[in-house]
Design a protein around this motif. Structure first.
Motif, mmCIF file in Angstrom:
data_model
loop_
_atom_site.group_PDB
_atom_site.id
_atom_site.type_symbol
_atom_site.label_atom_id
_atom_site.label_comp_id
_atom_site.label_asym_id
_atom_site.label_seq_id
_atom_site.Cartn_x
_atom_site.Cartn_y
_atom_site.Cartn_z
ATOM 1 N N MET A 144 0.825 -1.185 0.000
ATOM 2 C CA MET A 144 0.000 0.000 0.000
ATOM 3 C C MET A 144 0.872 1.251 0.000
ATOM 4 O O MET A 144 0.567 2.224 -0.682
ATOM 5 C CB MET A 144 -0.931 -0.019 1.211
ATOM 6 N N TYR A 145 1.944 1.195 0.779
ATOM 7 C CA TYR A 145 2.839 2.360 0.853
ATOM 8 C C TYR A 145 3.530 2.606 -0.495
ATOM 9 O O TYR A 145 3.714 3.758 -0.901
ATOM 10 C CB TYR A 145 3.879 2.169 1.951
ATOM 11 N N ALA A 146 3.904 1.539 -1.179
ATOM 12 C CA ALA A 146 4.542 1.687 -2.494
ATOM 13 C C ALA A 146 3.567 2.275 -3.508
ATOM 14 O O ALA A 146 3.936 3.143 -4.308
ATOM 15 C CB ALA A 146 5.063 0.338 -2.981
ATOM 16 N N LEU A 147 2.315 1.815 -3.465
ATOM 17 C CA LEU A 147 1.312 2.362 -4.369
ATOM 18 C C LEU A 147 1.080 3.842 -4.089
ATOM 19 O O LEU A 147 0.967 4.646 -5.025
ATOM 20 C CB LEU A 147 0.000 1.592 -4.246
ATOM 21 N N ALA A 148 1.050 4.215 -2.831
ATOM 22 C CA ALA A 148 0.870 5.628 -2.483
ATOM 23 C C ALA A 148 2.042 6.462 -2.992
ATOM 24 O O ALA A 148 1.845 7.528 -3.590
ATOM 25 C CB ALA A 148 0.720 5.773 -0.963
ATOM 26 N N GLY A 149 3.247 5.978 -2.799
ATOM 27 C CA GLY A 149 4.416 6.715 -3.267
ATOM 28 C C GLY A 149 4.465 6.838 -4.774
ATOM 29 O O GLY A 149 4.736 7.916 -5.315
ATOM 30 N N LEU A 150 4.186 5.747 -5.475
ATOM 31 C CA LEU A 150 4.225 5.773 -6.934
ATOM 32 C C LEU A 150 3.113 6.639 -7.523
ATOM 33 O O LEU A 150 3.318 7.340 -8.517
ATOM 34 C CB LEU A 150 4.135 4.356 -7.491
ATOM 35 N N SER A 151 1.939 6.604 -6.910
ATOM 36 C CA SER A 151 0.856 7.425 -7.435
ATOM 37 C C SER A 151 1.103 8.909 -7.173
ATOM 38 O O SER A 151 0.730 9.754 -8.006
ATOM 39 C CB SER A 151 -0.492 6.988 -6.862
ATOM 40 N N VAL A 152 1.752 9.250 -6.067
ATOM 41 C CA VAL A 152 2.116 10.647 -5.811
ATOM 42 C C VAL A 152 3.129 11.110 -6.866
ATOM 43 O O VAL A 152 3.011 12.219 -7.425
ATOM 44 C CB VAL A 152 2.668 10.835 -4.378
ATOM 45 N N VAL A 153 4.100 10.279 -7.160
ATOM 46 C CA VAL A 153 5.092 10.624 -8.181
ATOM 47 C C VAL A 153 4.410 10.808 -9.540
ATOM 48 O O VAL A 153 4.694 11.774 -10.273
ATOM 49 C CB VAL A 153 6.206 9.552 -8.258
ATOM 50 N N ALA A 154 3.484 9.923 -9.885
ATOM 51 C CA ALA A 154 2.783 10.028 -11.167
ATOM 52 C C ALA A 154 1.956 11.307 -11.231
ATOM 53 O O ALA A 154 1.939 11.994 -12.262
ATOM 54 C CB ALA A 154 1.890 8.811 -11.380
ATOM 55 N N PHE A 155 1.287 11.658 -10.137
ATOM 56 C CA PHE A 155 0.478 12.871 -10.151
ATOM 57 C C PHE A 155 1.354 14.119 -10.228
ATOM 58 O O PHE A 155 0.997 15.092 -10.896
ATOM 59 C CB PHE A 155 -0.442 12.926 -8.929
ATOM 60 N N VAL A 156 2.504 14.101 -9.573
ATOM 61 C CA VAL A 156 3.431 15.239 -9.656
ATOM 62 C C VAL A 156 3.953 15.387 -11.087
ATOM 63 O O VAL A 156 4.066 16.507 -11.600
ATOM 64 C CB VAL A 156 4.583 15.080 -8.638
ATOM 65 N N VAL A 157 4.251 14.278 -11.743
ATOM 66 C CA VAL A 157 4.708 14.336 -13.141
ATOM 67 C C VAL A 157 3.616 14.936 -14.022
ATOM 68 O O VAL A 157 3.891 15.774 -14.892
ATOM 69 C CB VAL A 157 5.130 12.932 -13.636
ATOM 70 N N LEU A 158 2.362 14.553 -13.804
ATOM 71 C CA LEU A 158 1.267 15.110 -14.581
ATOM 72 C C LEU A 158 1.094 16.608 -14.303
ATOM 73 O O LEU A 158 0.873 17.397 -15.216
ATOM 74 C CB LEU A 158 -0.024 14.354 -14.297
ATOM 75 N N GLU A 159 1.213 17.002 -13.032
ATOM 76 C CA GLU A 159 1.146 18.431 -12.683
ATOM 77 C C GLU A 159 2.248 19.216 -13.386
ATOM 78 O O GLU A 159 2.002 20.296 -13.921
ATOM 79 C CB GLU A 159 1.292 18.623 -11.174
ATOM 80 N N LEU A 160 3.450 18.680 -13.381
ATOM 81 C CA LEU A 160 4.560 19.363 -14.045
ATOM 82 C C LEU A 160 4.342 19.461 -15.548
ATOM 83 O O LEU A 160 4.733 20.458 -16.169
ATOM 84 C CB LEU A 160 5.876 18.652 -13.735
ATOM 85 N N ALA A 161 3.737 18.449 -16.134
ATOM 86 C CA ALA A 161 3.438 18.503 -17.567
ATOM 87 C C ALA A 161 2.461 19.639 -17.861
ATOM 88 O O ALA A 161 2.608 20.346 -18.860
ATOM 89 C CB ALA A 161 2.874 17.169 -18.044
ATOM 90 N N PHE A 162 1.483 19.835 -16.998
ATOM 91 C CA PHE A 162 0.549 20.944 -17.184
ATOM 92 C C PHE A 162 1.243 22.283 -16.974
ATOM 93 O O PHE A 162 1.027 23.226 -17.730
ATOM 94 C CB PHE A 162 -0.644 20.820 -16.235
ATOM 95 N N LEU A 163 2.069 22.378 -15.944
ATOM 96 C CA LEU A 163 2.740 23.647 -15.666
ATOM 97 C C LEU A 163 3.748 24.020 -16.742
ATOM 98 O O LEU A 163 3.962 25.202 -17.026
ATOM 99 C CB LEU A 163 3.429 23.586 -14.308
#
Length: 123
Positions: free
Chosen positions: A1-20
């Motif tokens: 569960m902790y790995a999924l949380a970490g990986l999904s946070v990284v994926a969402f940050v990458v998507l945010e950076l793509a928008f920015l």
């Protein structure tokens, strides 16, 4: 569960950076953003599409599930494995949807990448 949380946070940050950064090589960025949108709206743009909102759902629910499992790890030892299994099954379903059915990281072909995004051409 902790790995999924970490990986999904990284994926969402990458998507945010793509928008920015106006990275229109991602289909979701090209279809829902443009260079003329203010920064505040670019920060909120990832969950304006189905792909981004599904990724946000996976991120938030995996963070809350990780927090719940972390806080109850000592008190509820007998039911914690069952709770973790149910939470991971739910998270696995939504993560599979985000990866296969509504992938936010699907790219556009280089020849079709818009220079200003699709949102700038709408009336």
């Amino acid at each position: 569960m902790y790995a999924l949380a970490g990986l999904s946070v990284v994926a969402f940050v990458v998507l945010e950076l793509a928008f920015l950064r106006n990275d229109f090589s991602f289909k979701v960025v090209a279809s829902t953003s443009s260079t003329t949108i203010p920064v505040f709206y670019k920060l909120t743009a990832p969950w304006s599409s189905q792909q981004g909102s599904l990724l946000l759902w996976v991120t938030l629910s995996s963070l809350w599930s990780s927090l719940a499992l972390f806080l109850t790890r000592r008190r509820l030892r007998d039911i914690a494995p069952y709770a973790a299994a149910v939470l991971l099954a739910m998270e696995g379903f939504f993560a599979a949807l985000a990866c296969f059915a509504a992938n936010p990281f699907q790219t556009t072909p280089p020849a079709q990448t818009p220079s200003n995004g699709q949102a700038s051409t709408r009336c």
